[in-house]
Design a protein around this motif. Structure first.
Motif, mmCIF file in Angstrom:
data_model
loop_
_atom_site.group_PDB
_atom_site.id
_atom_site.type_symbol
_atom_site.label_atom_id
_atom_site.label_comp_id
_atom_site.label_asym_id
_atom_site.label_seq_id
_atom_site.Cartn_x
_atom_site.Cartn_y
_atom_site.Cartn_z
ATOM 1 N N LEU A 134 0.817 -1.215 0.000
ATOM 2 C CA LEU A 134 0.000 0.000 0.000
ATOM 3 C C LEU A 134 0.847 1.260 0.000
ATOM 4 N N TYR A 135 1.954 1.242 0.717
ATOM 5 C CA TYR A 135 2.848 2.408 0.712
ATOM 6 C C TYR A 135 3.460 2.617 -0.672
ATOM 7 N N GLU A 136 3.814 1.523 -1.339
ATOM 8 C CA GLU A 136 4.384 1.638 -2.684
ATOM 9 C C GLU A 136 3.359 2.157 -3.675
ATOM 10 N N LYS A 137 2.125 1.723 -3.523
ATOM 11 C CA LYS A 137 1.053 2.266 -4.374
ATOM 12 C C LYS A 137 0.927 3.767 -4.158
ATOM 13 N N ARG A 138 0.984 4.181 -2.895
ATOM 14 C CA ARG A 138 0.871 5.599 -2.577
ATOM 15 C C ARG A 138 2.038 6.385 -3.181
ATOM 16 N N ALA A 139 3.248 5.836 -3.080
ATOM 17 C CA ALA A 139 4.415 6.506 -3.657
ATOM 18 C C ALA A 139 4.266 6.648 -5.168
ATOM 19 N N THR A 174 -8.665 -5.272 3.734
ATOM 20 C CA THR A 174 -9.587 -5.575 4.825
ATOM 21 C C THR A 174 -9.382 -4.663 6.032
ATOM 22 N N ASN A 175 -8.126 -4.318 6.323
ATOM 23 C CA ASN A 175 -7.837 -3.440 7.470
ATOM 24 C C ASN A 175 -7.802 -1.992 6.991
ATOM 25 N N ARG A 176 -8.903 -1.302 7.121
ATOM 26 C CA ARG A 176 -9.006 0.064 6.619
ATOM 27 C C ARG A 176 -8.518 1.097 7.642
ATOM 28 N N ARG A 177 -8.038 0.649 8.796
ATOM 29 C CA ARG A 177 -7.535 1.577 9.809
ATOM 30 C C ARG A 177 -6.016 1.603 9.876
ATOM 31 N N SER A 178 -5.366 0.774 9.097
ATOM 32 C CA SER A 178 -3.905 0.700 9.137
ATOM 33 C C SER A 178 -3.301 1.992 8.579
ATOM 34 N N GLU A 179 -2.098 2.310 9.055
ATOM 35 C CA GLU A 179 -1.452 3.557 8.635
ATOM 36 C C GLU A 179 -1.176 3.569 7.137
ATOM 37 N N ASP A 180 -0.813 2.417 6.579
ATOM 38 C CA ASP A 180 -0.520 2.388 5.151
ATOM 39 C C ASP A 180 -1.782 2.599 4.308
ATOM 40 N N PHE A 181 -2.910 2.057 4.757
ATOM 41 C CA PHE A 181 -4.146 2.288 4.010
ATOM 42 C C PHE A 181 -4.578 3.748 4.116
ATOM 43 N N VAL A 182 -4.477 4.323 5.305
ATOM 44 C CA VAL A 182 -4.838 5.731 5.487
ATOM 45 C C VAL A 182 -3.987 6.617 4.581
ATOM 46 N N ALA A 183 -2.696 6.312 4.478
ATOM 47 C CA ALA A 183 -1.804 7.099 3.619
ATOM 48 C C ALA A 183 -2.214 6.989 2.152
ATOM 49 N N LEU A 184 -2.543 5.790 1.712
ATOM 50 C CA LEU A 184 -2.963 5.602 0.319
ATOM 51 C C LEU A 184 -4.286 6.304 0.055
#
Length: 247
Positions: A134-139, A174-184
């Protein structure tokens, strides 16, 4: 003389930069010294950048002046990448998942230096990142969605296709509260609007199909983009119709 040029001249007069960067980093504080970071990236070399990258999260946590040195190191690698040194891509990609948000921003800024000289190559590379974590997608999307890079409509169409795939992929999270999902999620909440204004013909059609999607996070992402002034200035009437559909 610009602030960046002023910093370049100061750095040229110093034998060792570390103490000066610590002092002028802007950290702790709400904003690091981005102009100084760009000057360091311009004036530094691989040895300096690798030295700064040693300021890991264990040594320099978020808002520590040492974090700024690591930030400079990542942006500096982006300059080397833009000069053709593609061997640094794997290191830059590693920092896309750094726990410190400033380092993740540094990755986007470094990649954008590559985009300034070879946007096609940047698109090709981050298309691979966009299938990563997810972080790589965001980058990937943050690097691409910079107005100064989006001048060619054919290239913007490719950027929009990457946004499409990244947006589609969040349905599997599935985990929509994780920091990586929030960043994306936050990244997608502005990236669509940046790409869309650069190619409205493709962008409008792509965005419209997400407005009534069953996924509440996707609808939120689209609403946030529709609130951006760049879209409102582009086509106020279209934005109003789309907002109604998204609720």
């Amino acid at each position: 003389m610009s602030k960046i040029e002023e910093y370049r001249q100061i750095l040229q007069s110093l034998e060792i930069w570390d103490d000066y960067l610590y002092k002028e980093s802007g950290l702790p504080g709400p904003r690091g010294n981005l102009e100084l970071a760009q000057a360091v990236a311009d004036q530094g070399n691989l040895s300096i950048f690798e030295h700064y990258l040693q300021y890991s999260p264990e040594i320099a946590q978020t808002n520590d002046p040492g974090e700024f040195l690591a930030f400079c190191g990542v942006v500096g690698l982006g300059r080397l990448l833009a000069e053709g040194q593609k061997e640094h891509l794997s290191v830059i990609r590693k920092f896309a998942s750094d726990p410190r948000w400033r380092l993740r921003e540094a990755v986007a800024m470094g990649l954008q230096r590559w985009g300034d000289v070879d946007m096609s190559a940047l698109i090709e590379e981050v298309q691979i990142w966009s299938t990563g974590n997810l972080y790589e997608k965001r980058a990937a999307i943050a690097a691409l969605c910079e107005p100064r890079l989006l001048k060619n409509k054919a290239e913007v169409h490719k950027v929009l296709l990457i946004l499409e795939e990244v947006t589609k992929s969040i349905k599997l999270v599935t985990n929509r509260r994780s920091e990586d999902f929030v960043a994306l999620r936050k990244g997608l909440a502005y990236c669509w609007s940046v790409a869309l204004v650069a190619n409205p013909e493709s962008g409008k059609q792509m965005m419209e199909k997400w407005l009534e999607d069953s996924d509440k996070d996707i609808r939120w992402i689209m609403r946030e983009n529709l609130k951006k002034n760049r879209l409102i200035r582009m086509d106020f009437a279209w934005v109003q119709v789309c907002l109604e559909k998204s609720y």
